[in-house]
Design an enzyme around this catalytic site. Sequence first.
Site, short mmCIF file in Angstrom:
data_model
loop_
_atom_site.label_atom_id
_atom_site.label_comp_id
_atom_site.label_asym_id
_atom_site.label_seq_id
_atom_site.Cartn_x
_atom_site.Cartn_y
_atom_site.Cartn_z
N THR A 137 71.89 94.18 -33.73
CA THR A 137 73.13 93.38 -33.70
C THR A 137 74.31 94.17 -33.14
O THR A 137 74.48 95.36 -33.43
CB THR A 137 73.46 92.91 -35.13
OG1 THR A 137 72.36 92.17 -35.63
CG2 THR A 137 74.70 92.04 -35.16
N PRO A 139 78.78 93.60 -32.02
CA PRO A 139 79.91 92.72 -32.32
C PRO A 139 79.88 91.43 -31.50
O PRO A 139 80.24 90.37 -32.01
CB PRO A 139 81.13 93.59 -31.97
CG PRO A 139 80.65 94.99 -32.22
CD PRO A 139 79.21 95.01 -31.82
N ASN A 140 79.45 91.48 -30.25
CA ASN A 140 79.42 90.26 -29.43
C ASN A 140 78.00 89.72 -29.22
O ASN A 140 77.78 88.90 -28.34
CB ASN A 140 80.08 90.52 -28.08
CG ASN A 140 81.58 90.72 -28.25
OD1 ASN A 140 82.21 90.02 -29.04
ND2 ASN A 140 82.12 91.72 -27.58
N GLY A 142 75.30 88.57 -31.97
CA GLY A 142 74.75 88.40 -33.31
C GLY A 142 73.56 87.46 -33.23
O GLY A 142 72.44 87.86 -32.93
N SER A 143 73.82 86.15 -33.43
CA SER A 143 72.73 85.17 -33.27
C SER A 143 72.21 85.19 -31.84
O SER A 143 71.01 85.03 -31.59
CB SER A 143 73.25 83.77 -33.60
OG SER A 143 73.73 83.73 -34.92
N GLU A 376 68.43 88.20 -40.15
CA GLU A 376 67.13 87.82 -39.54
C GLU A 376 67.14 86.35 -39.11
O GLU A 376 66.14 85.64 -39.23
CB GLU A 376 65.98 88.17 -40.48
CG GLU A 376 66.04 89.66 -40.85
CD GLU A 376 64.74 90.28 -41.28
OE1 GLU A 376 63.68 89.74 -40.92
OE2 GLU A 376 64.80 91.32 -41.95
N SER A 379 70.66 80.32 -41.26
CA SER A 379 70.01 79.02 -41.54
C SER A 379 70.18 78.07 -40.36
O SER A 379 69.26 77.31 -40.04
CB SER A 379 70.61 78.41 -42.81
OG SER A 379 70.23 79.18 -43.92
C1 LIG Z 1 73.55 92.54 -45.30
C2 LIG Z 1 73.25 92.49 -43.84
C3 LIG Z 1 72.29 93.31 -43.30
C4 LIG Z 1 72.03 93.30 -41.91
N1 LIG Z 1 71.10 94.18 -41.40
C5 LIG Z 1 70.91 94.21 -40.05
C6 LIG Z 1 70.01 95.17 -39.47
O1 LIG Z 1 69.34 95.95 -40.16
N2 LIG Z 1 69.91 95.23 -38.11
C7 LIG Z 1 70.63 94.39 -37.29
O2 LIG Z 1 70.49 94.51 -36.06
N3 LIG Z 1 71.47 93.45 -37.82
C8 LIG Z 1 71.64 93.35 -39.16
N4 LIG Z 1 72.50 92.42 -39.71
C9 LIG Z 1 73.24 91.52 -38.81
C10 LIG Z 1 72.68 90.09 -38.84
O3 LIG Z 1 71.42 90.03 -38.27
C11 LIG Z 1 73.70 89.20 -38.12
O4 LIG Z 1 74.86 89.18 -38.92
C12 LIG Z 1 73.17 87.78 -37.90
O5 LIG Z 1 72.19 87.77 -36.90
C13 LIG Z 1 74.29 86.81 -37.49
O6 LIG Z 1 75.05 87.33 -36.47
P1 LIG Z 1 76.66 87.34 -36.58
O7 LIG Z 1 77.02 87.93 -37.89
O8 LIG Z 1 77.21 87.99 -35.36
O9 LIG Z 1 77.09 85.83 -36.63
P2 LIG Z 1 77.29 84.78 -35.38
O10 LIG Z 1 76.09 84.83 -34.50
O11 LIG Z 1 78.63 85.02 -34.78
O12 LIG Z 1 77.30 83.42 -36.17
C14 LIG Z 1 78.45 82.95 -36.89
C15 LIG Z 1 78.15 81.53 -37.35
O13 LIG Z 1 77.90 80.69 -36.23
C16 LIG Z 1 76.64 80.07 -36.37
N5 LIG Z 1 75.97 79.95 -35.08
C17 LIG Z 1 75.77 80.91 -34.13
N6 LIG Z 1 75.07 80.41 -33.11
C18 LIG Z 1 74.80 79.11 -33.41
C19 LIG Z 1 74.10 78.06 -32.77
N7 LIG Z 1 73.48 78.24 -31.60
N8 LIG Z 1 74.03 76.86 -33.40
C20 LIG Z 1 74.62 76.65 -34.60
N9 LIG Z 1 75.29 77.60 -35.25
C21 LIG Z 1 75.37 78.82 -34.67
C22 LIG Z 1 75.82 80.98 -37.30
O14 LIG Z 1 74.80 80.25 -37.95
C23 LIG Z 1 76.91 81.45 -38.25
O15 LIG Z 1 77.10 80.48 -39.24
C24 LIG Z 1 72.76 92.40 -41.09
C25 LIG Z 1 73.70 91.52 -41.64
C26 LIG Z 1 73.96 91.56 -43.00
C27 LIG Z 1 74.99 90.63 -43.57
#
Ligand SMILES: Cc1cc2nc3c(=O)[nH]c(=O)nc-3n(C[C@H](O)[C@H](O)[C@H](O)COP(=O)(O)OP(=O)(O)OC[C@H]3O[C@@H](n4cnc5c(N)ncnc54)[C@H](O)[C@@H]3O)c2cc1C
Length: 392
Positions: A137, A139-140, A142-143, A376, A379
């Site tokens: 992951t 900053p820019n 995530g999902s 991972e 939802s």
């Molecule tokens: C406790 C913890 C442990 C973690 N450990 C790891 C790790 O070991 N390694 C690692 O690489 N990462 C890790 N992460 C990061 C985690 O995988 C990301 O936070 C997650 O993938 C979501 O990315 P984001 O936080 O950037 O949210 P974003 O992708 O910015 O999403 C923000 C919101 O928008 C929604 N959204 C995004 N895209 C869509 C879409 N296409 N349709 C509908 N809704 C959408 C999401 O569901 C969410 O509600 C960890 C996170 C936490 C909280």
Amino acid sequence: MSTIKNDTLWLPDDELTPELAEFTRGIRAFANEKLAPHARAIDEQSTFRRAMVGELGDAGILGGPLPTAIGGSGWTPLQLALAHEELGAVCSNARGFCAVQTGLVTQTLAKNGDDDQREQWLKPLMRGEAIGCFALTEPNAGSDVASLTTHAVEQPDGSYRVSGLKHWVTNAGIADVMLLFATVDPKLKGKGITAFVIDTARDGLDRKPMEGVELGHRGSDHAVLTFDNMVVQKSEMLGPVGKGFGIALGGLSSGRLSVASGAVGIHRAALSAAVKFTTERQQFGQPLAQFQMVQERLADMLTSLHASRALVHRCANRRLHGTETHADVAMAKLQSTEAAATACDQAVMLHGARGYSSAFPVERLWRDIQALRIYEGTSMIQKGILARMLTT
Ligand SMILES: Cc1cc2nc3c(=O)[nH]c(=O)nc-3n(C[C@H](O)[C@H](O)[C@H](O)COP(=O)(O)OP(=O)(O)OC[C@H]3O[C@@H](n4cnc5c(N)ncnc54)[C@H](O)[C@@H]3O)c2cc1C
């Protein structure tokens, strides 16, 4: 004080073969003996307990799903699900650690590593002598991980120089080995992503704790990683150039079973605490559990627990038989994490003001479950996977 006679209603034991029931009781005993005494303190003190890693290794839990031929415990996916339910019921920090160390790092390395990489890292990781992290992951990104920009630039001698930033990486502040996902060409999106397995003791790598106080998983380590022209050798590449995206998704798919199972454990712990509390606490001259509105909530929590576990076990069995689709683990993770979040919410409510304090277990469960809905694949992302499979 009433004693709880009903735990057979929420434990999985009755549905298991005698061998699996014994296996499950063994993990439960480990969790109660080694993890439970520290679960509240490490949360309140926000401390990663290093001794836990050795204990998990000694118990064969870190090598659980790895083949016995390479020093693992040879668990089936159902055994993994049962074990991670037990860990999740007691300590999400421990279960989360196992999900990363085993589900994301060790299994990915076992599947994709060359002989030297496997030889160097698998046994130390399975024994708890080394800690691993999975750095994906940003900053820019995530999902939308395919848009990651951490850049691995090839040098004339065949090595790579890596620059960029990762955040929220579990274990990253303490890891000895890192699976790193970087792109050799950002314009290629997913097709440029390449995986590396690296020893973290090297120049050009800076690690800092995440900013702020985390809602849950406070006994875990989450860090920001900065790469500044960090040198990585070609021999440290995991799989071929441009195949890292598939490797990352494979790791996440395998890890989601652990997250789903951990959520079942949290759900079960919330139900157990709610039954205990509402049968002991008296208001208006009778136990809370005598009120129909309270009974309705307990009944819903039990029913949704079994629905979640059934989906998790279905996914595990399909994985064993090689018939699993992406839908199976997506449904298991979606159902079990969302149902557990609802159950934790109800458990806090049923405890009244006591549910608001760390003196009772349910507020920690409520805080911890939130992350399982996010990492991972959130939802919403699981729903997207399912909807795409249904409609395209
Ligand atoms: C406790 C913890 C442990 C973690 N450990 C790891 C790790 O070991 N390694 C690692 O690489 N990462 C890790 N992460 C990061 C985690 O995988 C990301 O936070 C997650 O993938 C979501 O990315 P984001 O936080 O950037 O949210 P974003 O992708 O910015 O999403 C923000 C919101 O928008 C929604 N959204 C995004 N895209 C869509 C879409 N296409 N349709 C509908 N809704 C959408 C999401 O569901 C969410 O509600 C960890 C996170 C936490 C909280």
